[in-house]
Design an enzyme around this catalytic site. Structure first.
Site, PDB file in Angstrom:
ATOM      1  N   SER A   1     -11.069   0.389   3.488  1.00 50.15           N
ATOM      2  CA  SER A   1     -10.346   0.134   4.741  1.00 50.15           C
ATOM      3  C   SER A   1      -9.731   1.440   5.219  1.00 50.15           C
ATOM      4  CB  SER A   1      -9.219  -0.870   4.515  1.00 50.15           C
ATOM      5  OG  SER A   1      -9.726  -2.047   3.974  1.00 50.15           O
TER       6      SER A   1
ATOM      7  N   GLU B   1      -5.095   4.871   6.094  1.00 46.97           N
ATOM      8  CA  GLU B   1      -4.857   4.669   4.651  1.00 46.97           C
ATOM      9  C   GLU B   1      -5.295   5.866   3.795  1.00 46.97           C
ATOM     10  OE1 GLU B   1      -5.252   0.565   2.878  1.00 46.97           O
ATOM     11  OE2 GLU B   1      -6.654   1.644   1.608  1.00 46.97           O
TER      12      GLU B   1
ATOM     13  N   ARG C   1       0.821  -1.226   0.000  1.00 50.50           N
ATOM     14  CA  ARG C   1       0.000   0.000   0.000  1.00 50.50           C
ATOM     15  C   ARG C   1       0.852   1.273   0.000  1.00 50.50           C
ATOM     16  NH1 ARG C   1      -2.817  -3.898  -0.522  1.00 50.50           N
ATOM     17  NH2 ARG C   1      -4.671  -4.415   0.698  1.00 50.50           N
TER      18      ARG C   1
HETATM   19  P1  FAD Z   1      -8.366   9.317  -4.979  1.00 49.15           P
HETATM   20  O1  FAD Z   1      -9.043   8.903  -3.733  1.00 49.15           O
HETATM   21  O2  FAD Z   1      -8.973  10.398  -5.773  1.00 49.15           O
HETATM   22  O3  FAD Z   1      -6.855   9.726  -4.643  1.00 49.15           O
HETATM   23  C1  FAD Z   1      -6.069   8.940  -3.786  1.00 49.15           C
HETATM   24  C2  FAD Z   1      -4.656   9.557  -3.745  1.00 49.15           C
HETATM   25  O4  FAD Z   1      -4.050   9.402  -5.030  1.00 49.15           O
HETATM   26  C3  FAD Z   1      -4.670  11.063  -3.475  1.00 49.15           C
HETATM   27  O5  FAD Z   1      -3.519  11.342  -2.710  1.00 49.15           O
HETATM   28  C4  FAD Z   1      -4.552  11.697  -4.864  1.00 49.15           C
HETATM   29  O6  FAD Z   1      -3.907  12.949  -4.839  1.00 49.15           O
HETATM   30  C5  FAD Z   1      -3.705  10.669  -5.597  1.00 49.15           C
HETATM   31  N1  FAD Z   1      -4.010  10.592  -7.031  1.00 49.15           N
HETATM   32  C6  FAD Z   1      -5.184  10.214  -7.585  1.00 49.15           C
HETATM   33  N2  FAD Z   1      -5.093  10.241  -8.934  1.00 49.15           N
HETATM   34  C7  FAD Z   1      -3.827  10.650  -9.223  1.00 49.15           C
HETATM   35  C8  FAD Z   1      -3.123  10.906 -10.442  1.00 49.15           C
HETATM   36  N3  FAD Z   1      -3.683  10.742 -11.644  1.00 49.15           N
HETATM   37  N4  FAD Z   1      -1.850  11.354 -10.355  1.00 49.15           N
HETATM   38  C9  FAD Z   1      -1.252  11.548  -9.158  1.00 49.15           C
HETATM   39  N5  FAD Z   1      -1.869  11.317  -7.976  1.00 49.15           N
HETATM   40  C10 FAD Z   1      -3.142  10.881  -8.012  1.00 49.15           C
HETATM   41  N6  FAD Z   1      -7.826   0.048  -2.079  1.00 49.15           N
HETATM   42  C11 FAD Z   1      -7.072  -1.073  -2.236  1.00 49.15           C
HETATM   43  O7  FAD Z   1      -5.844  -0.975  -2.369  1.00 49.15           O
HETATM   44  N7  FAD Z   1      -7.641  -2.304  -2.227  1.00 49.15           N
HETATM   45  C12 FAD Z   1      -8.967  -2.488  -2.100  1.00 49.15           C
HETATM   46  O8  FAD Z   1      -9.429  -3.616  -2.120  1.00 49.15           O
HETATM   47  C13 FAD Z   1      -9.793  -1.328  -1.934  1.00 49.15           C
HETATM   48  N8  FAD Z   1     -11.125  -1.452  -1.751  1.00 49.15           N
HETATM   49  C14 FAD Z   1     -11.897  -0.342  -1.564  1.00 49.15           C
HETATM   50  C15 FAD Z   1     -13.269  -0.500  -1.351  1.00 49.15           C
HETATM   51  C16 FAD Z   1     -14.085   0.613  -1.161  1.00 49.15           C
HETATM   52  C17 FAD Z   1     -15.566   0.422  -0.949  1.00 49.15           C
HETATM   53  C18 FAD Z   1     -13.516   1.911  -1.189  1.00 49.15           C
HETATM   54  C19 FAD Z   1     -14.378   3.113  -1.009  1.00 49.15           C
HETATM   55  C20 FAD Z   1     -12.150   2.075  -1.363  1.00 49.15           C
HETATM   56  C21 FAD Z   1     -11.329   0.948  -1.559  1.00 49.15           C
HETATM   57  N9  FAD Z   1      -9.939   1.062  -1.750  1.00 49.15           N
HETATM   58  C22 FAD Z   1      -9.160  -0.068  -1.929  1.00 49.15           C
HETATM   59  C23 FAD Z   1      -9.295   2.388  -1.723  1.00 49.15           C
HETATM   60  C24 FAD Z   1      -9.338   3.114  -3.097  1.00 49.15           C
HETATM   61  O9  FAD Z   1     -10.406   2.678  -3.874  1.00 49.15           O
HETATM   62  C25 FAD Z   1      -8.062   2.918  -3.908  1.00 49.15           C
HETATM   63  O10 FAD Z   1      -6.944   3.374  -3.196  1.00 49.15           O
HETATM   64  C26 FAD Z   1      -8.107   3.658  -5.256  1.00 49.15           C
HETATM   65  O11 FAD Z   1      -6.974   3.362  -6.021  1.00 49.15           O
HETATM   66  C27 FAD Z   1      -8.253   5.177  -5.109  1.00 49.15           C
HETATM   67  O12 FAD Z   1      -8.538   5.679  -6.397  1.00 49.15           O
HETATM   68  P2  FAD Z   1      -9.177   7.101  -6.632  1.00 49.15           P
HETATM   69  O13 FAD Z   1      -9.114   7.358  -8.094  1.00 49.15           O
HETATM   70  O14 FAD Z   1     -10.509   7.173  -5.994  1.00 49.15           O
HETATM   71  O15 FAD Z   1      -8.108   8.025  -5.898  1.00 49.15           O
HETATM   72  P1  NAP Z   2     -10.359 -10.616   5.074  1.00 48.40           P
HETATM   73  O1  NAP Z   2     -10.481 -11.718   4.086  1.00 48.40           O
HETATM   74  O2  NAP Z   2     -11.373 -10.460   6.151  1.00 48.40           O
HETATM   75  O3  NAP Z   2      -8.911 -10.703   5.745  1.00 48.40           O
HETATM   76  C1  NAP Z   2      -8.516  -9.739   6.723  1.00 48.40           C
HETATM   77  C2  NAP Z   2      -7.109  -9.312   6.428  1.00 48.40           C
HETATM   78  O4  NAP Z   2      -6.248 -10.426   6.567  1.00 48.40           O
HETATM   79  C3  NAP Z   2      -6.964  -8.794   5.016  1.00 48.40           C
HETATM   80  O5  NAP Z   2      -6.946  -7.395   5.064  1.00 48.40           O
HETATM   81  C4  NAP Z   2      -5.683  -9.402   4.503  1.00 48.40           C
HETATM   82  O6  NAP Z   2      -4.616  -8.508   4.380  1.00 48.40           O
HETATM   83  C5  NAP Z   2      -5.285 -10.420   5.549  1.00 48.40           C
HETATM   84  N1  NAP Z   2      -5.235 -11.748   4.901  1.00 48.40           N
HETATM   85  C6  NAP Z   2      -6.289 -12.584   4.672  1.00 48.40           C
HETATM   86  N2  NAP Z   2      -5.827 -13.709   4.087  1.00 48.40           N
HETATM   87  C7  NAP Z   2      -4.493 -13.567   3.937  1.00 48.40           C
HETATM   88  C8  NAP Z   2      -3.476 -14.389   3.387  1.00 48.40           C
HETATM   89  N3  NAP Z   2      -3.740 -15.607   2.891  1.00 48.40           N
HETATM   90  N4  NAP Z   2      -2.217 -13.925   3.384  1.00 48.40           N
HETATM   91  C9  NAP Z   2      -1.931 -12.694   3.860  1.00 48.40           C
HETATM   92  N5  NAP Z   2      -2.851 -11.876   4.400  1.00 48.40           N
HETATM   93  C10 NAP Z   2      -4.108 -12.302   4.444  1.00 48.40           C
HETATM   94  O7  NAP Z   2     -10.215  -9.231   4.286  1.00 48.40           O
HETATM   95  P2  NAP Z   2     -11.356  -8.254   3.722  1.00 48.40           P
HETATM   96  O8  NAP Z   2     -11.419  -7.076   4.621  1.00 48.40           O
HETATM   97  O9  NAP Z   2     -12.584  -9.014   3.373  1.00 48.40           O
HETATM   98  O10 NAP Z   2     -10.650  -7.779   2.375  1.00 48.40           O
HETATM   99  C11 NAP Z   2     -10.351  -8.696   1.346  1.00 48.40           C
HETATM  100  C12 NAP Z   2      -9.234  -8.140   0.500  1.00 48.40           C
HETATM  101  O11 NAP Z   2      -9.649  -6.917  -0.115  1.00 48.40           O
HETATM  102  C13 NAP Z   2      -7.968  -7.818   1.288  1.00 48.40           C
HETATM  103  O12 NAP Z   2      -6.852  -8.122   0.493  1.00 48.40           O
HETATM  104  C14 NAP Z   2      -8.064  -6.332   1.530  1.00 48.40           C
HETATM  105  O13 NAP Z   2      -6.787  -5.711   1.600  1.00 48.40           O
HETATM  106  C15 NAP Z   2      -8.805  -5.844   0.295  1.00 48.40           C
HETATM  107  N6  NAP Z   2      -9.616  -4.660   0.621  1.00 48.40           N
HETATM  108  C16 NAP Z   2      -8.968  -3.464   0.743  1.00 48.40           C
HETATM  109  C17 NAP Z   2      -9.675  -2.308   1.014  1.00 48.40           C
HETATM  110  C18 NAP Z   2      -8.989  -0.971   1.082  1.00 48.40           C
HETATM  111  O14 NAP Z   2      -9.663   0.044   1.127  1.00 48.40           O
HETATM  112  N7  NAP Z   2      -7.677  -0.946   1.094  1.00 48.40           N
HETATM  113  C19 NAP Z   2     -11.053  -2.361   1.198  1.00 48.40           C
HETATM  114  C20 NAP Z   2     -11.675  -3.602   1.113  1.00 48.40           C
HETATM  115  C21 NAP Z   2     -10.945  -4.742   0.819  1.00 48.40           C
HETATM  116  P3  NAP Z   2      -4.329  -7.603   3.100  1.00 48.40           P
HETATM  117  O15 NAP Z   2      -5.184  -6.404   3.278  1.00 48.40           O
HETATM  118  O16 NAP Z   2      -2.884  -7.312   3.254  1.00 48.40           O
HETATM  119  O17 NAP Z   2      -4.656  -8.361   1.854  1.00 48.40           O
END
Ligand code: FAD
Ligand code: NAP
Length: 335
Positions: free
Chosen positions: A236, A330, A164
């Site tokens: 998250s 995050e 991340r």
């Molecule tokens: P924004 O929120 O608009 O921006 C995020 C950051 O990136 C800001 O700092 C912004 O300045 C910068 N940025 C955006 N676009 C650019 C660009 N073109 N150039 C330079 N900088 C830029 N994230 C995960 O990693 N895994 C997940 O599974 C995941 N699940 C999610 C589920 C939900 C329901 C939600 C709401 C969010 C989730 N996220 C997840 C977080 C998010 O969706 C991601 O981080 C996504 O990539 C953000 O994209 P955005 O275009 O909305 O960025």
């Molecule tokens: P989950 O399955 O309930 O698991 C909880 C956490 O345990 C996850 O965040 C994941 O870490 C870790 N995990 C589970 N299995 C693993 C494995 N085999 N090896 C290493 N780490 C493991 O998770 P969840 O909340 O439903 O999310 C599912 C996936 O979607 C995750 O990968 C999560 O990161 C991603 N997600 C991200 C966001 C966001 O906003 N960043 C939002 C929703 C979902 P990791 O997060 O490192 O994978």
């Protein structure tokens, strides 16, 4: 292209926070961006780049010029028996890219289905889900430095990707507009079902095709995560902490049921589990609450950015007091 003043940003962030941009411009080329940058320079304003607004906490007033890069083209750069290389503009919707690739028979992004946001933000936090990180498919990231207006073309290695994290959130924070990303995608339909819910489904239904896997991911996500259009959230809210083996051993003796994942750099503990154990699911802090089913998600019921940050601080403090673990937020502040 026009530069607008005093633009409401509520519909530009998935937390649904009421916010106003001092100025906002949507651009479709580097040339247009340079015009906006010139306006900002002459007016003494900072440029703030926004994607789909799914990973930001907005303040009530966002100063400077908010820029969204809207171009959304895909170009096929090379194609052989084993893989393709594609260039995707930053304004392309992330989930649409995942589904488009699968339709073409290009694989590798399926575990990342249904993540909100735009392509340009994917490298910023090296988006990850279900055992896959976007860095695994990125070959180059293209863009322009905001201060010098010089273009850059980084290899994946130069992006400094980690869990991340990337150089765009560290040394280059606030100084880049990402305009396009090159992805190398496989034509071989191998899948990664290492995460428990996917592994379980594979045991029940057999090994999926990449397209089937994407649909499994979509279904699991819909069942576990609140959708921002119904319950505004930023996914998250905290990263999963990676703690030392020593700290882990101390904690697991107190909480033998604590889930954990051993990594080279330490032990990853799910932040959602830590928060859930404190009884925080469904707990409200003013207009912001911890989601009833997913303790890692903060849901905003009409609050401002400061309300979201206040709720986050309460959660962080409780986790620190109870486990001695400092959670890291995050979503980025957008002020
Ligand atoms: P924004 O929120 O608009 O921006 C995020 C950051 O990136 C800001 O700092 C912004 O300045 C910068 N940025 C955006 N676009 C650019 C660009 N073109 N150039 C330079 N900088 C830029 N994230 C995960 O990693 N895994 C997940 O599974 C995941 N699940 C999610 C589920 C939900 C329901 C939600 C709401 C969010 C989730 N996220 C997840 C977080 C998010 O969706 C991601 O981080 C996504 O990539 C953000 O994209 P955005 O275009 O909305 O960025
Ligand atoms: P989950 O399955 O309930 O698991 C909880 C956490 O345990 C996850 O965040 C994941 O870490 C870790 N995990 C589970 N299995 C693993 C494995 N085999 N090896 C290493 N780490 C493991 O998770 P969840 O909340 O439903 O999310 C599912 C996936 O979607 C995750 O990968 C999560 O990161 C991603 N997600 C991200 C966001 C966001 O906003 N960043 C939002 C929703 C979902 P990791 O997060 O490192 O994978």
């Amino acid at each position: 292209m026009s530069i607008q003043q005093n633009v409401p940003l509520k519909r530009f962030n998935t937390l649904g926070v009421e916010s106003y941009a001092e100025y906002m411009a949507q651009v479709t080329s580097i040339e247009q961006f340079k015009e906006v940058a010139e306006f900002a320079r002459l007016s003494g304003l900072k440029i703030k780049v926004l994607g789909g607004g799914s990973n930001v906490v907005m303040s009530e007033a966002v100063s400077g010029v908010v820029v969204q890069y809207k171009s959304a083209q895909i170009a096929l750069l090379s194609d052989d028996n084993a893989q393709v290389l594609i260039r995707v503009d930053a304004g392309f919707n992330w989930h649409d890219l995942v589904m488009h690739s699968l339709k073409q028979g290009w694989y590798g992004l399926e575990n990342l289905a249904f993540i909100p946001g735009l392509v340009g933000a994917a490298p910023v936090q090296n988006i990850g889900a279900y055992g896959v990180e976007v860095k695994d498919c990125i070959q180059h990231v293209h863009g322009v430095f905001i201060d010098s207006l010089e273009e850059f073309h980084f290899t994946a290695e130069e992006c400094g990707f980690e869990y991340r994290e990337s150089i765009f959130k560290q040394a280059l924070e606030g100084n880049v507009l990402i305009t396009a990303v090159d992805f190398k995608l496989s034509k071989l339909p191998t899948v990664n079902v290492s995460y428990a819910p996917l592994d379980q489904m594979a045991k029940e239904k057999g090994v999926p095709t990449p397209l089937e896997l994407a649909h499994w991911v979509i279904d699991v996500r819909k069942s576990k995560l609140p959708q921002p259009d119904q319950l505004p959230n930023a996914g998250s809210f905290f990263k999963n902490p990676v703690i030392t083996l020593e700290m882990f051993e101390g904690l697991v003796s107190r909480y033998p049921a604590m889930p954990h994942y051993k990594l080279d750099e330490g032990v990853k503990v799910p932040a959602g589990w830590l928060i859930d154990q404190l009884g925080f699911k469904g707990k409200s802090f003013g207009p912001v609450s911890v989601h009833k089913q997913q303790a890692l998600v903060l849901v905003n019921h009409g609050g401002k950015g400061v309300d979201v940050l206040h709720a986050a601080d309460e959660v962080k403090q409780a986790v620190l007091d109870h486990y001695g673990i400092q959670l890291e937020q995050e979503p980025r502040l957008f002020a």
